[in-house]
Structures are given as C-alpha cells and as structure tokens.
Design a protein around this motif. Structure first.
Motif, PDB file in Angstrom:
ATOM      1  N   ALA A  28      30.465  54.966  12.881  1.00 48.08           N
ATOM      2  CA  ALA A  28      29.472  54.029  13.404  1.00 48.08           C
ATOM      3  C   ALA A  28      29.040  54.480  14.790  1.00 48.08           C
ATOM      4  O   ALA A  28      29.763  55.212  15.482  1.00 48.08           O
ATOM      5  CB  ALA A  28      30.068  52.633  13.460  1.00 48.08           C
ATOM      6  N   GLY A  29      27.881  54.042  15.204  1.00 50.36           N
ATOM      7  CA  GLY A  29      27.323  54.491  16.471  1.00 50.36           C
ATOM      8  C   GLY A  29      28.148  54.114  17.681  1.00 50.36           C
ATOM      9  O   GLY A  29      28.177  54.848  18.671  1.00 50.36           O
ATOM     10  N   HIS A  30      28.868  52.983  17.617  1.00 48.96           N
ATOM     11  CA  HIS A  30      29.654  52.546  18.774  1.00 48.96           C
ATOM     12  C   HIS A  30      30.984  53.284  18.890  1.00 48.96           C
ATOM     13  O   HIS A  30      31.683  53.148  19.902  1.00 48.96           O
ATOM     14  CB  HIS A  30      29.906  51.037  18.698  1.00 48.96           C
ATOM     15  N   ALA A  31      31.348  54.063  17.862  1.00 50.76           N
ATOM     16  CA  ALA A  31      32.585  54.867  17.896  1.00 50.76           C
ATOM     17  C   ALA A  31      32.330  56.106  17.041  1.00 50.76           C
ATOM     18  O   ALA A  31      32.907  56.288  15.978  1.00 50.76           O
ATOM     19  CB  ALA A  31      33.768  54.062  17.368  1.00 50.76           C
ATOM     20  N   SER A  32      31.459  56.968  17.549  1.00 53.73           N
ATOM     21  CA  SER A  32      30.854  57.983  16.692  1.00 53.73           C
ATOM     22  C   SER A  32      31.600  59.317  16.635  1.00 53.73           C
ATOM     23  O   SER A  32      31.250  60.178  15.836  1.00 53.73           O
ATOM     24  CB  SER A  32      29.421  58.266  17.149  1.00 53.73           C
ATOM     25  N   ASP A  33      32.614  59.519  17.477  1.00 53.56           N
ATOM     26  CA  ASP A  33      33.263  60.824  17.521  1.00 53.56           C
ATOM     27  C   ASP A  33      34.126  61.076  16.286  1.00 53.56           C
ATOM     28  O   ASP A  33      34.929  60.231  15.880  1.00 53.56           O
ATOM     29  CB  ASP A  33      34.145  60.953  18.760  1.00 53.56           C
ATOM     30  N   CYS A  34      33.957  62.254  15.698  1.00 56.36           N
ATOM     31  CA  CYS A  34      34.834  62.762  14.650  1.00 56.36           C
ATOM     32  C   CYS A  34      35.304  64.153  15.056  1.00 56.36           C
ATOM     33  O   CYS A  34      34.743  64.778  15.961  1.00 56.36           O
ATOM     34  CB  CYS A  34      34.108  62.819  13.302  1.00 56.36           C
ATOM     35  N   VAL A  35      36.328  64.647  14.378  1.00 53.69           N
ATOM     36  CA  VAL A  35      36.988  65.891  14.773  1.00 53.69           C
ATOM     37  C   VAL A  35      36.927  66.899  13.639  1.00 53.69           C
ATOM     38  O   VAL A  35      37.149  66.548  12.474  1.00 53.69           O
ATOM     39  CB  VAL A  35      38.454  65.627  15.171  1.00 53.69           C
ATOM     40  N   LEU A  36      36.621  68.153  13.986  1.00 54.72           N
ATOM     41  CA  LEU A  36      36.637  69.268  13.038  1.00 54.72           C
ATOM     42  C   LEU A  36      37.905  70.084  13.247  1.00 54.72           C
ATOM     43  O   LEU A  36      38.167  70.563  14.353  1.00 54.72           O
ATOM     44  CB  LEU A  36      35.413  70.154  13.244  1.00 54.72           C
ATOM     45  N   GLU A  37      38.676  70.242  12.184  1.00 52.78           N
ATOM     46  CA  GLU A  37      39.893  71.049  12.244  1.00 52.78           C
ATOM     47  C   GLU A  37      39.734  72.266  11.329  1.00 52.78           C
ATOM     48  O   GLU A  37      39.636  72.120  10.107  1.00 52.78           O
ATOM     49  CB  GLU A  37      41.120  70.254  11.805  1.00 52.78           C
ATOM     50  N   PRO A  38      39.704  73.491  11.879  1.00 52.55           N
ATOM     51  CA  PRO A  38      39.529  74.687  11.041  1.00 52.55           C
ATOM     52  C   PRO A  38      40.638  74.836  10.008  1.00 52.55           C
ATOM     53  O   PRO A  38      41.817  74.634  10.313  1.00 52.55           O
ATOM     54  CB  PRO A  38      39.573  75.829  12.060  1.00 52.55           C
TER      55      PRO A  38
END
Length: 339
Positions: free
Chosen positions: A46-56
């Motif tokens: 959601a826009g108010h908690a938008s961070d996600c993480v990429l793990e190789p």
C-alpha cells in the motif's frame, strides 16, 4: 570500475503476475545484495507502507549488455525480511528440500505467441491466415513469423548459461516454444523466469510483444501451454514408479488442486480439442496428447523414464507447477516405497 546488475522480480499482479526489473550500478568487487523497491507500484504494498525488499537468489551473465554485467533474479520480501505473500518461490523451497533425496527433475516446454499491434504475428490485418497445419516446425516466410527474434533469444539464453535444450515453431502462426531443463525444481523455475525476461527484452528490441495467454486466438487455433516433464530417480529406473506418479496426479481432489494453480484462463485451453484433455476430466495414456498426462512411447518401451503433464498453461508460475507435482508424486512414491 563498476558493473550493471539488472534486478529482476515477479510482481503481485493477479491473476497472472508480471516480470519487473531495474538496474543497480555496483563496484566490481561488490556482490549483488538486498535492495528495495516501491511495492505500491507493483501490487505488492500500500502507498502508506510501500517499501518491499529484493533478495538475490540466482545470477547469470547479462547477454544483452555483455561484459561483466549480471542478471539478478530476486525473491520479494517485506521489510521484516519475511517472504512476501506474492513470493511463490518461498513455498516451493521447503517442498523441494523435503523430497530432494528422490532427485526430482523437470523439463518445461514454454509456449508463447508474438503479437504486433492487436494481432498475432503472421495474421493479416484483415481476416485470418490459412488454417493451422503447416506452421508447426515449418520453414518458409509464408509459414514462419518471428524466427529472427527466436534465434536471438536462444543466443541470449545460451550466453547467459541457461539450460535451454531446444526451440521450435508451434501450431499457430507467430507461436513458438523453448524448453528449459532437465533441472531440479528450484533451478528449472528460476531459469524459466529469467528466460521469460530475456524473451520479453529480445522481442522489445524488434517492436514486437510477447504473450503467454493460454488462448491468444479464439476459434480453431491451438492454445499455448507449458507442458511439464517430470521424473524422479525411481521413475528413471522402473515403470511401476511411472504408473504410481500418474495415479497420484489423478487421485481424489488432486486434479482440481493442481488446475487451480496451473494458470489463469485454463478452462479456455483445456477443451478436449487441439491436443488437450477436457477441463474437469483426468486421464493418462501412452503417446496420448489428448490425455492429462502423457507417457512417452519410449518410456513404455524402456519401462522407465518420465511423464509429461500437459495441463499447465503457458502463463503458469513454474514455482507453483513444480511444487505441486513434487509434493503429489514424491509423496506417493515415498508411500509406495514403504509398503
């Protein structure tokens, strides 16, 4: 000095996820590490908690840019570093680990269709081409469309070190196939996703789009699947294990459990025509391309080998299809070995 790392991930699109990617510049002595992205733009936050993480999880040479540049396939995590709900790979991992001793191997046949504008490549602007029949593995400009893209894609995949084992033109104009494997479940799924990304990028250079739609042209035209070939060590050694695997896939509610995850729009493709089984029915047979599961004739002759699940759509998530087949077949083979 530095190099470019193209971070690739699978978004939260529904009912069919899409590939996304972006570039990070890294020092030559630096390995690709975790990185963030805006999940609110990929249906993953959601826009108010938008961070996600990429793990190789898988890297290979970038054949498009060349040099020391890399392609970096990633799993998506949330900011607590827990697998995101859209992360299908994380669901396959424990199943693959549990049954690793059975040495499951997969070969996946990825069909796809080129489009230019709103029509399959090779379809005239008005009307339809000649009926299907001469297009499959055909030769000649009146039957084959997009070969230069296919050949370039193959070269890219080989340069990336992917385990591509073949290509061919398919039954409908503008429709092609490449095959990945044989590889263990996680490896085949990782490599198939990277090969798909390379396919989209290659076609992009030619102003052509690619669809994995299971029925890209309605009417008397073949759909597009991802026929999935599967074996374990015991299946590669004896025919009883082949039959056990086939029976397990048709047992109880297993056919419906699998079809739920075999790709959106599967009922449009599995009609009982155009080399498919009928939706809602399960069967297996030797050399039968109208069955749910085909046992190749050579397997029956040799009394060992592999089976082909012909039901998965072209748009199936390979993490899902490998997870389901391993969980179903390997569990049944494990039980049979204990009797």
């Amino acid at each position: 000095m530095s190099y470019r790392a193209e971070y690739i991930w699978i978004d939260g699109g529904h009912p069919t996820a899409r590939l996304r990617s972006k570039t990070k510049i890294l020092d030559d002595n630096a390995l690709p590490a975790v990185w963030g992205f805006d999940g609110s733009s990929t249906n993953q936050a959601a826009g108010h908690a938008s961070d996600c993480v990429l793990e190789p999880v898988f890297t290979c040479p970038d054949p498009i840019r060349g040099g020391g540049d890399l392609l970096v396939l990633c799993e998506v995590l949330d900011t607590a570093l827990v697998p995101h709900e859209s992360n299908r790979r994380s669901r396959l991992t424990p199943v693959a680990e549990r049954f690793a001793g059975q040495e499951p191997l997969f070969g996946i046949e990825q069909e796809y269709t080129f489009f230019r504008g709103g029509r399959p490549l090779g379809f005239p602007d008005n009307g339809f081409p000649a009926p299907q029949g001469g297009y499959y593995c055909g030769v000649g400009a009146d039957e084959i469309f997009g070969r230069e893209i296919v050949e370039q894609h193959l070269s890219y995949c080989l340069a990336a070190g992917l385990n591509i084992c073949g290509i061919n033109a398919e039954v409908m104009p503008g429709q092609w196939e490449f095959q990945v494997g044989p590889l263990p479940p996680l490896e085949v799924a990782d490599q198939l996703w990277v090969a798909r990304w390379l396919l989209y990028r290659t076609a992009e250079e030619h102003g052509v789009s690619v669809t994995l739609d299971p029925k890209p042209a309605l009417g008397d035209w073949n759909g597009a699947g991802a026929h999935t070939n599967f074996s374990t060590r015991s299946m590669r050694e004896n025919y009883d294990a082949i039959i056990t695997a086939c029976e397990s896939l048709g047992h109880g509610d297993k056919p419906y459990e699998h079809l739920r995850f075999y790709g959106s729009g599967i009922e449009l493709r599995l009609t009982g025509q155009h080399e498919t089984s009928a939706w809602g029915e399960f069967s297996y047979g030797v050399s039968d391309r109208g069955a749910s599961i085909r046992i190749p004739w050579q397997v029956e002759a040799d009394k060992k080998g592999y089976i082909e699940d012909r039901r998965p759509n072209a748009n199936v998530d390979p993490y899902d299809v490998t997870r389901l087949i391993v969980d179903t077949c390997c569990a049944a083979l494990e039980r049979a070995a204990q009797v």
